[in-house]
Write a protein that holds these residues in place. Sequence first.
Motif, short mmCIF file in Angstrom:
data_model
loop_
_atom_site.label_atom_id
_atom_site.label_comp_id
_atom_site.label_asym_id
_atom_site.label_seq_id
_atom_site.Cartn_x
_atom_site.Cartn_y
_atom_site.Cartn_z
N GLY A 140 -0.80 -4.13 -8.21
CA GLY A 140 -0.15 -2.82 -8.03
C GLY A 140 -0.31 -2.21 -9.34
N TYR A 141 0.37 -0.93 -9.47
CA TYR A 141 0.32 -0.18 -10.77
C TYR A 141 1.73 0.27 -10.98
CZ TYR A 141 -0.20 3.77 -14.02
OH TYR A 141 0.06 4.85 -14.86
N ASP B 120 0.96 -1.30 0.17
CA ASP B 120 -0.05 0.07 -0.03
C ASP B 120 0.99 1.32 -0.09
OD1 ASP B 120 -2.12 -1.58 0.18
OD2 ASP B 120 -2.23 -1.65 2.30
N ASN C 147 -1.88 -6.91 -11.77
CA ASN C 147 -1.01 -5.67 -11.80
C ASN C 147 -1.73 -4.74 -13.15
OD1 ASN C 147 0.73 -5.66 -9.43
ND2 ASN C 147 1.06 -7.84 -10.68
N VAL D 89 5.69 -6.78 -3.72
CA VAL D 89 4.93 -5.43 -3.99
C VAL D 89 3.44 -5.86 -4.04
CG1 VAL D 89 4.73 -3.56 -5.58
CG2 VAL D 89 7.08 -4.69 -5.06
N CYS D 90 2.80 -5.24 -3.07
CA CYS D 90 1.05 -5.30 -3.31
C CYS D 90 0.66 -4.07 -3.14
CB CYS D 90 0.87 -6.52 -2.36
SG CYS D 90 1.21 -8.04 -2.81
N GLY D 91 -0.46 -3.70 -3.61
CA GLY D 91 -1.27 -2.74 -3.53
C GLY D 91 -0.55 -1.26 -3.61
N SER D 92 0.52 -1.22 -4.49
CA SER D 92 1.38 -0.17 -4.38
C SER D 92 1.50 0.23 -5.87
CB SER D 92 2.82 -0.70 -3.83
OG SER D 92 2.64 -0.96 -2.59
N ALA D 93 1.88 1.57 -5.94
CA ALA D 93 2.20 2.24 -7.27
C ALA D 93 3.67 2.71 -7.39
CB ALA D 93 1.15 3.27 -7.47
#
Length: 320
Positions: free
Chosen positions: A229-230, A178, A249, A196-200
């Motif tokens: 993620g993005y 996040d 993703n 890497v999860c829920g992250s940009a």
Amino acid sequence: MQRHTTAALTASVLVAVSMVLAAPTSGADLVTHCVGSGGAVTVPGDLLVPAGESCTLDGTTVTGTVRVASGSNLVVTGGTFRGQVQVALDGYLDATDTTVDGQIVLAPGGFGLFLRDSRTGAVTLQPKGDTGIEGFLFVDDSTIAGDVTSAVGEFSLIGVEVTGNLGTDGAYYTDLIDSFVDGTLSVRNNATGSVVCGSAVHGTAAFSANRGGIQLGPNGNLDSCASGGYFARDVTIANTTGRTVVDDNIINGRLVLTANTPTAEVAANNRIRGGITGDHTTPATARAATTTPRTHDTPRAEDRRTAAVQAAAEAGRARL
């Protein structure tokens, strides 16, 4: 009579000049030692926690550099540090709701950094060298205004914004949950991989020569996180030993996969605008995570914090 008066005046001038030349610049050498507990005061100049001592601060402002000496501890809540923070061998910094205008540097063999609800400048964790102490960086719900670099230990960002680049090389693991990275992301030579999860990530993202696997999104075997993620630009995953999973993703650039063992798994639910280059498999159905969430060794930090607070309380009021 005139000769005596002139001589006296000359002597007085010489004394005055010598005093001016010998006098230190105001505040240049002003260092306040902190042992014990301090409150809502402003400390002009630098602050030093002496070797082996503990200091707790609540609402304290320091206008200069903060130094945490070898084997010492600094626990701060609601603080404002106008300069940088330097943490030495086996030193520990624990900051909550605190602003650090300068950079934070953990020296080789530093015990670690734990930041919560804080805003800091760039953060650097130097290699442990031959000290044998694996430092760590745990950051929760904070902003880091600058680059983040680590070459040691555990590295966990949860709910964090990094305005610069983020890079680790030789860390134990690198996990972003996040979180937002405005620059590039580089993860190299990590011992137990990266999640890497829920992250940009706004810049390019590169994962190279990591052991233990890479997990971008859910359904991996490193962490049971729930969202993908993005990635605004290319993502490269190369020379990984361990399961590589890319799931749920959005990648605006290319996904480049090279020499990963076993072959990387790329789920069909990814949206990869630049296409995929390199060997990969596409599971017919998403595979459930095989492990519980990765365990970050926060008890190690919490135990150190508890001992530091107790030691500071026993030392009494700090002379700030």
